[in-house]
Design a protein around this motif. Structure first.
Motif, PDB file in Angstrom:
ATOM      1  N   LYS A 164       0.812  -1.212   0.000  1.00  0.00           N
ATOM      2  CA  LYS A 164       0.000   0.000   0.000  1.00  0.00           C
ATOM      3  C   LYS A 164       0.851   1.271   0.000  1.00  0.00           C
ATOM      4  O   LYS A 164       0.492   2.275  -0.617  1.00  0.00           O
ATOM      5  N   MET A 165       1.990   1.250   0.689  1.00  0.00           N
ATOM      6  CA  MET A 165       2.817   2.451   0.805  1.00  0.00           C
ATOM      7  C   MET A 165       3.749   2.634  -0.391  1.00  0.00           C
ATOM      8  O   MET A 165       3.923   3.755  -0.884  1.00  0.00           O
ATOM      9  N   PHE A 166       4.358   1.533  -0.850  1.00  0.00           N
ATOM     10  CA  PHE A 166       5.402   1.623  -1.882  1.00  0.00           C
ATOM     11  C   PHE A 166       5.049   0.897  -3.177  1.00  0.00           C
ATOM     12  O   PHE A 166       5.714   1.088  -4.190  1.00  0.00           O
ATOM     13  N   GLY A 167       4.065   0.018  -3.114  1.00  0.00           N
ATOM     14  CA  GLY A 167       3.749  -0.794  -4.281  1.00  0.00           C
ATOM     15  C   GLY A 167       4.687  -1.963  -4.465  1.00  0.00           C
ATOM     16  O   GLY A 167       4.572  -2.711  -5.437  1.00  0.00           O
ATOM     17  N   THR A 168       5.605  -2.168  -3.523  1.00  0.00           N
ATOM     18  CA  THR A 168       6.618  -3.225  -3.649  1.00  0.00           C
ATOM     19  C   THR A 168       7.340  -3.384  -2.314  1.00  0.00           C
ATOM     20  O   THR A 168       7.368  -2.439  -1.508  1.00  0.00           O
ATOM     21  N   PRO A 169       7.930  -4.537  -2.045  1.00  0.00           N
ATOM     22  CA  PRO A 169       8.747  -4.679  -0.824  1.00  0.00           C
ATOM     23  C   PRO A 169      10.050  -3.888  -0.917  1.00  0.00           C
ATOM     24  O   PRO A 169      10.600  -3.705  -2.010  1.00  0.00           O
ATOM     25  N   LEU A 170      10.551  -3.422   0.217  1.00  0.00           N
ATOM     26  CA  LEU A 170      11.822  -2.710   0.302  1.00  0.00           C
ATOM     27  C   LEU A 170      12.661  -3.311   1.429  1.00  0.00           C
ATOM     28  O   LEU A 170      12.126  -3.872   2.383  1.00  0.00           O
ATOM     29  N   ARG A 171      13.973  -3.181   1.327  1.00  0.00           N
ATOM     30  CA  ARG A 171      14.888  -3.631   2.380  1.00  0.00           C
ATOM     31  C   ARG A 171      15.899  -2.531   2.682  1.00  0.00           C
ATOM     32  O   ARG A 171      16.308  -1.782   1.793  1.00  0.00           O
ATOM     33  N   GLY A 172      16.342  -2.464   3.934  1.00  0.00           N
ATOM     34  CA  GLY A 172      17.321  -1.478   4.346  1.00  0.00           C
ATOM     35  C   GLY A 172      18.750  -1.931   4.098  1.00  0.00           C
ATOM     36  O   GLY A 172      19.024  -3.126   3.976  1.00  0.00           O
ATOM     37  N   ASP A 173      19.656  -0.973   4.048  1.00  0.00           N
ATOM     38  CA  ASP A 173      21.078  -1.233   3.821  1.00  0.00           C
ATOM     39  C   ASP A 173      21.814  -1.077   5.149  1.00  0.00           C
ATOM     40  O   ASP A 173      22.209   0.025   5.537  1.00  0.00           O
ATOM     41  N   PHE A 174      21.994  -2.188   5.854  1.00  0.00           N
ATOM     42  CA  PHE A 174      22.581  -2.125   7.188  1.00  0.00           C
ATOM     43  C   PHE A 174      24.097  -1.987   7.164  1.00  0.00           C
ATOM     44  O   PHE A 174      24.688  -1.574   8.151  1.00  0.00           O
ATOM     45  N   GLU A 175      24.705  -2.313   6.061  1.00  0.00           N
ATOM     46  CA  GLU A 175      26.153  -2.167   5.972  1.00  0.00           C
ATOM     47  C   GLU A 175      26.579  -0.707   5.939  1.00  0.00           C
ATOM     48  O   GLU A 175      27.677  -0.360   6.372  1.00  0.00           O
ATOM     49  N   HIS A 176      25.716   0.177   5.430  1.00  0.00           N
ATOM     50  CA  HIS A 176      26.114   1.567   5.225  1.00  0.00           C
ATOM     51  C   HIS A 176      25.264   2.579   5.996  1.00  0.00           C
ATOM     52  O   HIS A 176      25.570   3.765   5.984  1.00  0.00           O
ATOM     53  N   CYS A 177      24.189   2.134   6.652  1.00  0.00           N
ATOM     54  CA  CYS A 177      23.294   3.088   7.315  1.00  0.00           C
ATOM     55  C   CYS A 177      23.976   3.732   8.523  1.00  0.00           C
ATOM     56  O   CYS A 177      24.891   3.176   9.126  1.00  0.00           O
ATOM     57  N   GLU A 178      23.486   4.907   8.872  1.00  0.00           N
ATOM     58  CA  GLU A 178      23.971   5.574  10.077  1.00  0.00           C
ATOM     59  C   GLU A 178      23.293   5.000  11.322  1.00  0.00           C
ATOM     60  O   GLU A 178      23.931   4.816  12.364  1.00  0.00           O
ATOM     61  N   VAL A 179      21.990   4.722  11.227  1.00  0.00           N
ATOM     62  CA  VAL A 179      21.245   4.154  12.346  1.00  0.00           C
ATOM     63  C   VAL A 179      20.586   2.857  11.897  1.00  0.00           C
ATOM     64  O   VAL A 179      19.900   2.816  10.873  1.00  0.00           O
ATOM     65  N   ALA A 180      20.824   1.794  12.656  1.00  0.00           N
ATOM     66  CA  ALA A 180      20.154   0.511  12.430  1.00  0.00           C
ATOM     67  C   ALA A 180      19.072   0.360  13.487  1.00  0.00           C
ATOM     68  O   ALA A 180      19.340   0.481  14.686  1.00  0.00           O
ATOM     69  N   PHE A 181      17.860   0.092  13.036  1.00  0.00           N
ATOM     70  CA  PHE A 181      16.691   0.022  13.917  1.00  0.00           C
ATOM     71  C   PHE A 181      16.081  -1.370  13.779  1.00  0.00           C
ATOM     72  O   PHE A 181      15.555  -1.729  12.726  1.00  0.00           O
ATOM     73  N   PHE A 182      16.186  -2.180  14.852  1.00  0.00           N
ATOM     74  CA  PHE A 182      15.694  -3.556  14.827  1.00  0.00           C
ATOM     75  C   PHE A 182      14.458  -3.657  15.714  1.00  0.00           C
ATOM     76  O   PHE A 182      14.521  -3.363  16.911  1.00  0.00           O
ATOM     77  N   VAL A 183      13.355  -4.097  15.126  1.00  0.00           N
ATOM     78  CA  VAL A 183      12.068  -4.174  15.817  1.00  0.00           C
ATOM     79  C   VAL A 183      11.666  -5.641  15.916  1.00  0.00           C
ATOM     80  O   VAL A 183      11.317  -6.266  14.920  1.00  0.00           O
ATOM     81  N   GLY A 184      11.748  -6.197  17.120  1.00  0.00           N
ATOM     82  CA  GLY A 184      11.450  -7.617  17.277  1.00  0.00           C
ATOM     83  C   GLY A 184      12.394  -8.498  16.491  1.00  0.00           C
ATOM     84  O   GLY A 184      12.008  -9.560  15.997  1.00  0.00           O
ATOM     85  N   LYS A 185      13.635  -8.078  16.395  1.00  0.00           N
ATOM     86  CA  LYS A 185      14.629  -8.757  15.568  1.00  0.00           C
ATOM     87  C   LYS A 185      15.939  -8.854  16.332  1.00  0.00           C
ATOM     88  O   LYS A 185      16.414  -7.856  16.882  1.00  0.00           O
ATOM     89  N   ASN A 186      16.524 -10.064  16.320  1.00  0.00           N
ATOM     90  CA  ASN A 186      17.809 -10.308  16.982  1.00  0.00           C
ATOM     91  C   ASN A 186      18.779 -10.895  15.960  1.00  0.00           C
ATOM     92  O   ASN A 186      19.015 -12.104  15.927  1.00  0.00           O
ATOM     93  N   PRO A 187      19.348 -10.057  15.074  1.00  0.00           N
ATOM     94  CA  PRO A 187      20.164 -10.597  13.983  1.00  0.00           C
ATOM     95  C   PRO A 187      21.445 -11.274  14.428  1.00  0.00           C
ATOM     96  O   PRO A 187      22.046 -12.008  13.631  1.00  0.00           O
TER      97      PRO A 187
END
Length: 540
Positions: A164-187
Motif C-alpha cells: 500500500k505504501m510503496f507498491g513493492t517490498p523494500l529492504r534497508g542497507d545495514f552495511e552503510h546506514c547511520e542508524v540501524a533500527f531492529f524491531v522484534g529482531k535479533n540478527p
C-alpha cells in the motif's frame, strides 16, 4: 563466525578431497560456502564459508556449518517421490511417473472446477528460490490464482503495508546506514542480513553510528545497542505509536522531503498529534525520556535502516506495528538516502554475454546490479510514484489503540509465552535431527529469576506450562535476560526423528501452543509471541 570448519572430525590419514563452492539454501541470505565431500561422495565431511563469495565473503551461521544434518540426517531425507497406496502406505516411484501423474490430476481439477480451485503452497520463505521460479510457470499453465508459503504466517502484514505504501517490498542497507533500527529482531542469532555479526560489530564500534533495538528480552543484539527499548511483551504498538508521535510533538518531521516524495501526509500527522505519548510509554514499560532520545537519534540520522521480524510480526497489532515503524523512518525522510553503487555489466545484447561469462568465470558468484541512486526511485511502484502514507484502516486501528486492553495483566494467565524464539541452534523445522544442536537440545523454557523465585523453580526443574489449548511439560532455564511475566520456548522443536529404530519427538512444537483465534485481524498471522500462559512446578 567466519569460514570455520565443522561437522565431522577427520583422521590424519584420510585423502583430502576438493572443496566444492556452493551456497546455503536455508535462508534468504544464500551465504556462499565450500563443501568437502566424504568418501561416499555424498556426506558433507567439512563445511566452511566461501571467502570468494561476493556477498557473504566467508561468513556463515550455525545452520550452514552443520548442513550435513540437513543433507543426510539419519537417513530420513526422501531421495525419490513416494506415492500413497490404497492401504495408506507409500511406494517409491520414478520422477517421470510422479510428474506425469501429478500434472494429469491437477489438469483434471482445473478442467472440472477451474484453476481458482487450486491453491499453490510453496516456492518461497527460504533460500532455494527455484521452486518460486518454476512454480510461477506451473501456476500460469493451470490458471491458479491463489498461492501461499511458509512466510504467509509471518510476513503477510508487512507485505500488505509495503504494498500500500510503496507498491513493492523494500529492504534497508545495514552495511552503510547511520542508524540501524531492529524491531522484534535479533540478527546476532537469526541473521537475515549479510554477514550479520560482522555488520553488528561494525555499527557498535563506530561512534558516528547507532543501533536501536525494540525487544522484551535483553538479546545479544540488544546488549550491543545504543538504545534498548525493552518493551513489555505484546505492547510494541503503543511504544512505536509514541515514537511516531514524538516526531510530530518535537517538530522532527521532514516536511520538505514529504512534500516532494509522499502523499496522504496530513491525515497521518493529525492522527499522531492525538497520541498520548506519556501514557503510551507507561503502557509499553519504557521510560519516556529513553523513547524520546531514541526517536531524536533516528530523526538526526542521514540514513536509517529498519528490520522488523517475527518478534512483532507474530504478535498483537502486528500489521499496525509494521505501519507505524515505517512511519517513524518515513516521516524523517529516511528512505533511499544516497549510498553505495555497484558496478554492473552495461546494457544491450552484449551485457547478457558479459554477465554469462562472469558467472562461468566466477563460480562463487558475481554482483550484477547497476542502479544509480536516482534510478532507485523507479522501484517505487505506486501509481503516482509517491510514497502513500495514509492507510485509513490502520489509522483507525491507531485510534482504537487508546481503548484497547494491553496484554499481560490477566491474573488467570499471569505469563505471556513467546512460542518460537530463535536461538543459536534452532532453525524452524528445516533440521529434524536434534543431534545438530550443540546447545539446549531439548528446548528449555526461559524464565526470569523473579518468576522462578515466585514459583519455587530452579534451573533444570521440570514444570507444567499451561495455555488455554493444552498443557505441556517443560525444562526450566532461569535467565536474567528475560523480563518478569515473559517466558519463551525455542522454535524448530516438536519434530520426530528416527532413533534406535523408533520415532522420538524432541521438545514442544510452537504451533501447538497458539489458539487459532489468536491472530492478527488484517493478515491472519498468529500471535505466537504472546500466548497467555501459567507455569507451575510439575507434580512429583
Amino acid at each position: 563466525m567466519t569460514d570455520t570448519d565443522t561437522n565431522h572430525a577427520t583422521s590424519t590419514d584420510e585423502v583430502p578431497s576438493a572443496w566444492h563452492p556452493t551456497a546455503c539454501i536455508l535462508c534468504e541470505c544464500n551465504c556462499g560456502i565450500e563443501i568437502r565431500l566424504g568418501a561416499d561422495g555424498r556426506t558433507f565431511e567439512r563445511t566452511r564459508g566461501d571467502k570468494a563469495h561476493p556477498a557473504s565473503e566467508g561468513y556463515t551461521c550455525e545452520k550452514a556449518l552443520r548442513l550435513d544434518y540437513y543433507q543426510n540426517g539419519r537417513g530420513e531425507r526422501l531421495l525419490s517421490p513416494l506415492r500413497r497406496r490404497a492401504d495408506g502406505t507409500f511406494e517409491a516411484i520414478d520422477w517421470d511417473t510422479a510428474i506425469r501423474e501429478v500434472a494429469d490430476r491437477l489438469a483434471a481439477v482445473r478442467d472440472a472446477h477451474g484453476g481458482e480451485s487450486i491453491v499453490y503452497y510453496g516456492g518461497g520463505g527460504q533460500g532455494n528460490h527455484l521452486g518460486g521460479v518454476y512454480g510461477s510457470a506451473t501456476l500460469k499453465a493451470l490458471g491458479v490464482r491463489f498461492r501461499a508459503n511458509a512466510i504467509s504466517q509471518e510476513k503477510t502484514g508487512e507485505v500488505l503495508v509495503m504494498g500500500k505504501m510503496f507498491g513493492t517490498p523494500l529492504r534497508g542497507d545495514f552495511e552503510h546506514c547511520e542508524v540501524a533500527f531492529f524491531v522484534g529482531k535479533n540478527p546476532w542469532i537469526s541473521h537475515g542480513i549479510p554477514h550479520a555479526r560482522t555488520t553488528l560489530k561494525a555499527i557498535a564500534a563506530d561512534p558516528d553510528r547507532a543501533m536501536i533495538v525494540i525487544d522484551p528480552r535483553v538479546t545479544e543484539t540488544a546488549a550491543m545497542a545504543d538504545f534498548h527499548l525493552q518493551v513489555r511483551s505484546g505492547r510494541d504498538a503503543w511504544l512505536i505509536a509514541a515514537m511516531a508521535a514524538v516526531l510530530v510533538d518535537e517538530g522532527l518531521v521532514d516536511r520538505d522531503w514529504l512534500d516532494r516524495h509522499a502523499s496522504g501526509v496530513e491525515p497521518v500527522l493529525a492522527a499522531l498529534e492525538a497520541v498520548p505519548i506519556t501514557r503510551y510509554c507507561e503502557i509499553s514499560g519504557v521510560d519516556e525520556t529513553l523513547v524520546r532520545a531514541a526517536t531524536r537519534r533516528i530523526a538526526s540520522a542521514a540514513s536509517v535502516a529498519v528490520f522488523e521480524d517475527l518478534g512483532v510480526q507474530m504478535n498483537r497489532h502486528s500489521t499496525l506495528v509494521s505501519y507505524l515503524e515505517k512511519l517513524v523512518s518515513l516521516l524523517t525522510g529516511s528512505l533511499n538516502p544516497e549510498g553505495v553503487e555497484r558496478a554492473g555489466f552495461g546494457s544491450g545484447p552484449d551485457a547478457g554475454n558479459r554477465l554469462f561469462d562472469a558467472i562461468v568465470d566466477r563460480p562463487s558468484g558475481v554482483v550484477f546490479t547497476d542502479d544509480a541512486w536516482e534510478a532507485t526511485w523507479a522501484r517505487i511502484q505506486t501509481d503516482d510514484g509517491l510514497v502513500h502514507l495514509d492507510i485509513s484502516e490502520l489509522l483507525d486501528e491507531l485510534v482504537e489503540l487508546r481503548d484497547a486492553t494491553p496484554p499481560g495483566d490477566d491474573p488467570d494467565w499471569p505469563l505471556l509465552l513467546s512460542a518460537g524464539e530463535r536461538r543459536s541452534f534452532t532453525a524452524n523445522t528445516i533440521l529434524r535431527d536434534p543431534a545438530w544442536r550443540k546447545k539446549d537440545a531439548g528446548g528449555s523454557l526461559r524464565v526470569s529469576p523473579a518468576d522462578a523465585d515466585r514459583l519455587g523453580l530452579v534451573d533444570g526443574d521440570t514444570a507444567t506450562l499451561t495455555r488455554k489449548r493444552a498443557s505441556v511439560a517443560v525444562t526450566v532455564a532461569v535467565d536474567d535476560t528475560v523480563q518478569s511475566g515473559h517466558v519463551s520456548l525455542p522454535n524448530g522443536l516438536g519434530l520426530d526423528h528416527v532413533e534406535s529404530g523408533a520415532r522420538h519427538q524432541t521438545g514442544v512444537a510452537p504451533n501447538e501452543l497458539t489458539a487459532s483465534e489468536d491472530r492478527d485481524p488484517w493478515a491472519g498471522t498468529p500471535w505466537h509471541k504472546t500466548v497467555p500462559a501459567r507455569l507451575e512446578r510439575a507434580s512429583a
